[in-house]
Design an enzyme around this catalytic site. Structure first.
Site, PDB file in Angstrom:
ATOM      1  N   HIS A  97     -14.407  11.068   5.111  1.00  0.00           N
ATOM      2  CA  HIS A  97     -15.599  10.657   5.859  1.00  0.00           C
ATOM      3  C   HIS A  97     -16.863  10.879   5.034  1.00  0.00           C
ATOM      4  O   HIS A  97     -16.911  11.716   4.136  1.00  0.00           O
ATOM      5  CB  HIS A  97     -15.709  11.437   7.173  1.00  0.00           C
ATOM      6  N   ASP A  99     -20.736  11.987   5.960  1.00  0.00           N
ATOM      7  CA  ASP A  99     -21.288  12.673   7.129  1.00  0.00           C
ATOM      8  C   ASP A  99     -22.240  11.776   7.930  1.00  0.00           C
ATOM      9  O   ASP A  99     -23.053  11.040   7.360  1.00  0.00           O
ATOM     10  CB  ASP A  99     -22.055  13.929   6.702  1.00  0.00           C
ATOM     11  N   HIS A 253     -15.929  12.609   1.664  1.00  0.00           N
ATOM     12  CA  HIS A 253     -15.211  13.842   1.352  1.00  0.00           C
ATOM     13  C   HIS A 253     -14.135  14.122   2.398  1.00  0.00           C
ATOM     14  O   HIS A 253     -14.097  13.491   3.462  1.00  0.00           O
ATOM     15  CB  HIS A 253     -16.181  15.022   1.200  1.00  0.00           C
ATOM     16  N   ARG A 268     -23.395  24.981   6.265  1.00  0.00           N
ATOM     17  CA  ARG A 268     -23.893  23.713   5.714  1.00  0.00           C
ATOM     18  C   ARG A 268     -25.332  23.448   6.124  1.00  0.00           C
ATOM     19  O   ARG A 268     -25.676  23.588   7.299  1.00  0.00           O
ATOM     20  CB  ARG A 268     -23.023  22.553   6.199  1.00  0.00           C
TER      21      ARG A 268
HETATM   22  O1  AKG Z   1     -15.332  22.442   5.053  1.00  0.00           O
HETATM   23  C1  AKG Z   1     -15.480  21.687   4.096  1.00  0.00           C
HETATM   24  O2  AKG Z   1     -15.056  21.932   2.976  1.00  0.00           O
HETATM   25  C2  AKG Z   1     -16.252  20.411   4.277  1.00  0.00           C
HETATM   26  C3  AKG Z   1     -16.454  20.117   5.705  1.00  0.00           C
HETATM   27  C4  AKG Z   1     -17.252  18.876   5.909  1.00  0.00           C
HETATM   28  O3  AKG Z   1     -16.749  17.820   6.082  1.00  0.00           O
HETATM   29  C5  AKG Z   1     -18.710  18.966   5.863  1.00  0.00           C
HETATM   30  O4  AKG Z   1     -19.246  20.065   5.728  1.00  0.00           O
HETATM   31  O5  AKG Z   1     -19.367  17.926   5.977  1.00  0.00           O
HETATM   32 FE   FE2 Z   2     -18.267  16.274   6.244  1.00  0.00          FE
END
Ligand code: AKG
Ligand code: FE2
Length: 277
Positions: A97, A99, A253, A268
């Site tokens: 995906h 984001d 990702h 994040r």
């Molecule tokens: O947990 C992760 O490594 C990435 C998760 C994810 O898709 C994001 O933080 O946008």
């Molecule tokens: Fe993500």
């Protein structure tokens, strides 16, 4: 001091050394990091313990920060969201995906900090939409240029994921009302570098608008497979206090979900983007 930038794979990814992300960034470092992001699409920094305020401050050098409609936040720093397997079901990240493409202006990028990791497993992969576009044949590029696709948050966040209480249902309904399906170009132009990138993702893209149902289904299936071929990706094996910074305009990702019941905690900060064109 100048940064050391070490490319990690041909399609995308570089490791950056020689900067302390917890300190105030010099303009020179900020600009070098921005240029490295344009060049490499995802950047990795090791041994960068950041508290939420420091993480938000670093991310805010590259744009205003987004407050996510679904994930829990750090209460004192709501610009930092928490991905904690002990608190939230984050399986929805184990799908390729980009984001928040269900927003009219999807994120520019995100800064992800590894707080607590399983002994092994829990890697994250990124794929380059630029490399994916460039690897398409001329006739397919020509077909896709000018097409638009629908993105819908309910594809990755169906009602079941929100829980089962009346409150969960109300929260999902409200989020759905606030985020109706919308369209983005299938081929996006990077607003700064001008490079073209394939901009459909399995997480949120439901349909190519100008095609028939059967054409859309088949072409999306092809594009999802094409865009995530190993040659177009990089896989990061996390250590605690690693930081990844990706350009969400031209990458997708996948967070590998292979470590349960061990706990994994990530923070994040998400940077607001602009309208894809
Ligand atoms: O947990 C992760 O490594 C990435 C998760 C994810 O898709 C994001 O933080 O946008
Ligand atoms: Fe993500």
């Amino acid at each position: 001091m100048s940064l050391t930038i070490t490319p990690l794979s041909p399609a995308l990814g570089a490791q950056i050394q020689g900067v302390d992300l917890s300190a105030e960034l010099s303009a020179e470092h900020r600009n070098a990091i921005e240029q490295a992001l344009l060049d490499h699409q995802v950047l990795f920094f090791r041994e960068q313990p950041l508290n939420p305020q420091q993480q938000a401050r670093f991310a805010a050098h590259f744009g205003d920060l987004h407050i996510h409609p679904i994930y829990p936040n750090v209460p004192e720093t709501p610009q930092v969201l928490i991905l904690d397997t002990a608190v939230t079901d984050v399986r929805d990240n184990a799908v390729w995906h980009t984001d928040v493409t269900f927003l009219p202006t999807p994120a520019l990028g995100a800064v992800l900090s590894a707080k607590q990791l399983p002994a092994y497993g829990g890697d994250t992969l990124w794929a380059s939409g630029i490399a994916a576009y460039e690897a398409l044949s001329k006739p397919l590029k020509k077909l896709l240029d000018g097409l638009t696709a629908t993105h819908d948050f309910t594809k990755s966040f169906p009602l079941e994921r929100f829980g089962s209480t009346a409150e969960d249902l109300a929260r999902w309904e409200q989020t759905r009302r606030n985020n109706p399906p919308l369209s983005h170009p299938v081929i996006r132009t990077h607003p700064v570098s001008g490079r073209k990138s394939l901009f459909v993702n399995e997480g949120f893209t439901t349909r190519i608008n100008e095609l028939t149902d059967i054409e859309s289904e088949a072409i999306l299936k092809l594009l999802f497979a094409h865009a995530t071929r190993p040659e177009l990706t990089i896989r990061w094996r996390w250590q605690e206090n690693d930081v990844a910074f990706w350009d969400n305009r031209v990458t997708q990702h996948y967070a590998v979900d292979d470590y349960r019941p061990q706990r994994r905690v990530m923070h994040r900060a998400t940077i607001l983007g602009d309208r894809p064109f």
